[in-house]
Design an enzyme around this catalytic site. Structure first.
Site, PDB file in Angstrom:
ATOM      1  N   GLU A 180       0.847  -1.196   0.000  1.00 49.26           N
ATOM      2  CA  GLU A 180       0.000   0.000   0.000  1.00 49.26           C
ATOM      3  C   GLU A 180       0.878   1.240   0.000  1.00 49.26           C
ATOM      4  O   GLU A 180       2.087   1.155  -0.227  1.00 49.26           O
ATOM      5  CB  GLU A 180      -0.995  -0.021   1.171  1.00 49.26           C
ATOM      6  CG  GLU A 180      -0.454  -0.551   2.488  1.00 49.26           C
ATOM      7  CD  GLU A 180       0.553   0.336   3.166  1.00 49.26           C
ATOM      8  OE1 GLU A 180       0.148   1.291   3.854  1.00 49.26           O
ATOM      9  OE2 GLU A 180       1.758   0.066   3.037  1.00 49.26           O
ATOM     10  N   GLU A 182       4.238   1.332   1.592  1.00 51.64           N
ATOM     11  CA  GLU A 182       5.219   0.400   1.020  1.00 51.64           C
ATOM     12  C   GLU A 182       5.638  -0.713   1.986  1.00 51.64           C
ATOM     13  O   GLU A 182       6.748  -1.219   1.908  1.00 51.64           O
ATOM     14  CB  GLU A 182       6.470   1.161   0.550  1.00 51.64           C
ATOM     15  CG  GLU A 182       6.169   2.292  -0.400  1.00 51.64           C
ATOM     16  CD  GLU A 182       7.411   2.839  -1.064  1.00 51.64           C
ATOM     17  OE1 GLU A 182       8.355   3.216  -0.347  1.00 51.64           O
ATOM     18  OE2 GLU A 182       7.444   2.868  -2.313  1.00 51.64           O
TER      19      GLU A 182
END
Length: 735
Positions: free
Chosen positions: A475, A478
């Site tokens: 997401e 990271e």
């Protein structure tokens, strides 16, 4: 080790087997001993000053940290060539001061419409002052530092320029020498980095009376010599073995002396020396005037919103933010804006090899920067960003470090400014992030990049999102994979924009597929990610991320401080649903999640400013124990508060019909002395040299944060988030 690791050590006196010169200085002819020298590191990520000329002829960017020159980039915005450049002051008998550690630093801008910075360093012992003004020569790849040295107590002092090159992105493969014909300290790195080699030349307009090249942390290191002997007793013409070299030149000074340092670059030493010579011949005043004119010209016609125009702090933070966003664009690859000219906590990162740091291109960050520039009146650069993205889309399947093979149409985690390509592109990191596939579609739509050729690329990516989403391997932070409200919001916006572009190109079947998928994911997201059995508040709120589609189960995720159920991890990613027009600000599950977000993730500074953490249990930051470097050798790393999240909250407040001036002020308050907004701020009582609400050693400026500030200031004027795609708000009735 870098300068910081060597400050307290006094080296042994040099063993000199050379003939005496003029004033008793011994000269060690020939090559310096000690290769390859000690290790190196980059400098702190907190940069209170940075700049570059507006034109492409000058391919050099400067940064300043802790009062002295830190990373300088050439010939691209992702190739650092300098660890640091600073002065050493000695009286020849009783003390030797390293400028960064022995002075207090103040930073100012002579002109708020030009990223020209003046740094004033006053000795803590009250003996002297150094005033340094930074510009780059718009006609050449030269950094110019006009320096005024003042003796404050009437004493006589020696001044040495101490240069630690880290050419071509590393401090481990450099060689150096004295170029007598040009009166310059020259250095070079023979390794080809991104298609070329790098050389430097350091000159003084006042000349150098003594000079040397040696190896860091050894007997030939000028700082070791000066600390031991209070003068430069050993001088070496060359440092011909590849290693971590250090160069020094003594500048003749009196009670009040002004001169200019020129640091020129080129593909070879002769070119670098010629560049430095030409810049000094033209003079600092000419370069300063041209540099300032270029930036004044850039700002002409750009929007300065009423929300900032009447307040000096807010206005300067806005102007600096806008100039930073423009200045971070690479000059070889237009449209490629790096995320920052910094390596977060760089003084804890090995500088012996090229390090990615934040001087890379993220699609997510490029979208954030592009929407800010577009709203501020720079449609040209925003479109260049969109074009760069679509020229560097992955058109074949690829397998990054997580071992998963992703289909064509995706985008890398991040890239050099020249992009990556092929089935196994480099510089990718862990995994694909589907918001970074969706945001390029939104930016293309926003910049009018809807032609047939671009549509064929967009179709490849939109098809990939439909087939691979809504779950994402990584997401927006990271770190975690699953179904994320922030990522799904981006996917929905991207697919709706793709649907409109498809219709413009006559592909109604694809348009229908994208729009139906977006509608389905929008309708399903709450069931996937809105828990009703969470730990906090009334137990009902959006999760940060869900591993499958059951937000009420007890699935555990591991963090640095332990293992926690994912339904108990809270972040503000759900606000993206509102910013991107997927849900109205009044949507029940959005408003229901705000109390938990504020209770779990917010922190209030002594001045009343409210900041937010990325999420509870965040570990991306300094050591919890003492606030020193990352990764820490003790305690566990702890993520600090992010000013850009205050900006995101401000955009939500505007969408809800409330003012956002408080959030704009929070972001401006977080800026450092150069009005540059950091990635993270210290989030507790002042200690360990950190101030509540001010930068840590993370990246400053962070381009995403600068973009968020610029965008929020513009949004306040129009009363709504300026980057909300109208095609999305039209579809879902959220305008």
């Amino acid at each position: 080790m870098g300068w910081g690791a060597r400050l307290g050590r006094v080296g042994a006196a040099l063993l000199l087997g050379a003939s005496a010169m003029g004033s008793g200085t011994a000269y060690a002819a020939g090559d310096a001993p000690g290769a390859p020298g000690g290790g190196s590191s980059w400098t702190t990520g907190d940069k209170p000053a940075l700049g570059t000329a507006t034109n492409a002829a000058s391919k050099v960017w400067f940064t300043v940290a802790k009062g002295v020159t830190s990373e300088v980039f050439y010939p691209r915005a992702d190739v650092p060539d300098v660890q640091d450049l600073q002065y050493v002051v000695t009286d020849g008998s009783s003390f030797t001061d390293l400028e960064r550690e022995a002075t207090t630093h103040t930073v100012s801008m002579p002109d708020e419409k030009s990223p020209e910075y003046t740094v004033t360093n006053t000795a803590t012992n009250g003996r002297y002052r150094l005033t340094e003004t930074y510009v780059t020569d718009p006609s050449r790849s030269t950094l110019l530092v006009k320096t005024r040295f003042q003796s404050l107590d009437g004493g006589s002092y020696q001044l040495h320029a101490l240069f630690n090159p880290s050419l071509a992105g590393s401090g481990g493969n450099d060689t150096g020498a004295w170029d007598a014909s040009n009166g310059a300290l020259v250095a070079s790195d023979g390794q080809a980095v991104f298609g070329g080699t790098v050389a430097s030349a350091l000159k003084s307009s006042a000349g150098f009376t003594t000079h040397t090249s040696g190896y860091s942390g050894t007997s030939s290191d000028a700082l070791t010599d000066l600390r031991a002997n209070r003068r430069l007793t050993g001088q070496y013409d060359t440092a011909n073995s590849a290693g971590n070299i250090v160069q020094a030149g003594q500048v003749p000074v009196g009670a009040d002396t002004t001169f200019t340092l020129a640091l020129g670059f080129g593909t070879d030493r002769a070119t670098a020396a010629s560049t430095a010579n030409a810049s000094l011949s033209a003079g600092f005043a000419a370069a300063e005037s041209s540099y300032g004119s270029g930036w004044h010209g850039y700002l002409t016609g750009k929007i300065v919103p009423a929300s900032v125009s009447g307040n000096t702090l807010l206005r300067r933070t806005y102007l600096v933010g806008l100039m930073t966003l423009h200045g971070l664009e690479d000059k070889t690859f237009p449209g490629a804006n790096v995320a920052s000219l910094a390596t977060p906590w760089g003084d804890n990162v090995d500088g012996g090899a090229l390090n990615d740091g934040y001087h890379r291109v993220w699609a997510r960050d490029l979208y954030q920067q592009g929407t800010a520039l577009l709203a501020a009146g720079d449609a040209g650069q925003a479109k260049r960003m969109a074009q760069w993205l679509w020229n560097h889309q992955q058109i074949t399947a690829w397998t990054p470090g997580d071992g998963v093979t992703y289909g064509p149409g995706s985008f890398p985690r991040y890239s050099p400014v020249g992009g990556v390509s092929g089935a196994t592109p480099q510089q990718l990191g862990c995994c694909e992030q589907l918001d970074q596939d969706a945001f390029p579609i939104v930016l293309a739509w926003r910049t009018g990049l809807t032609d047939a050729a671009t549509w064929s690329k967009i179709k490849l990516t939109a098809d990939h999102i439909v087939g691979f989403g809504p779950g994402t391997p990584g997401e927006r932070w990271e770190e975690e994979g699953g179904v994320s409200p922030s990522t799904v919001a981006a996917e929905i916006a991207g697919l709706v924009c793709a649907g409109d572009i498809a219709r413009r190109n006559g592909d109604t079947a694809s348009a229908t597929t994208y729009e139906n998928t977006a509608d389905s994911w929008r309708n399903s997201l709450d069931g996937w990610t809105f828990t009703t059995s969470g730990y906090f508040g009334d137990h009902s709120y959006y999760e940060r991320i869900e591993h499958d589609t059951n937000p009420n189960d007890t699935y555990a995720r591991a963090f640095a401080d332990g293992t926690w159920w994912e339904r108990d991890i809270v972040d503000g990613g759900f606000l993206e649903l509102v910013r991107l027009g997927v849900r109205p600000a009044s949507y029940g599950n959005v408003t229901a999640s705000l109390p938990e977000l504020d209770a779990v993730a917010s922190v209030t500074a002594p001045n009343g400013d409210v900041y937010w953490h990325r999420y509870n249990h965040d570990s991306y930051g300094e050591s919890q124990d003492d606030g020193t470097g990352w990764p820490a050798g003790h305690g566990h790393p702890t993520g600090r508060a992010w000013p850009l999240l205050s900006g995101e909250r401000g955009e939500y407040e505007l969408a809800a019909g409330r003012p956002a001036t408080a959030q704009l002020k929070v972001m401006a308050d977080s800026a450092n002395d150069g009005h540059l907004i950091p990635e993270q701020v210290w989030d507790r009582t002042d200690q360990y040299g950190f101030t509540f609400g001010k930068a840590t050693g993370s990246a400053a400026p962070l381009a995403w944060a600068e973009a968020q500030y610029v965008r929020l200031a513009l949004s306040i004027d129009v009363g709504r988030p300026v980057d909300r795609p109208s095609i999305v708000t039209s579809r879902y009735g959220t305008s």
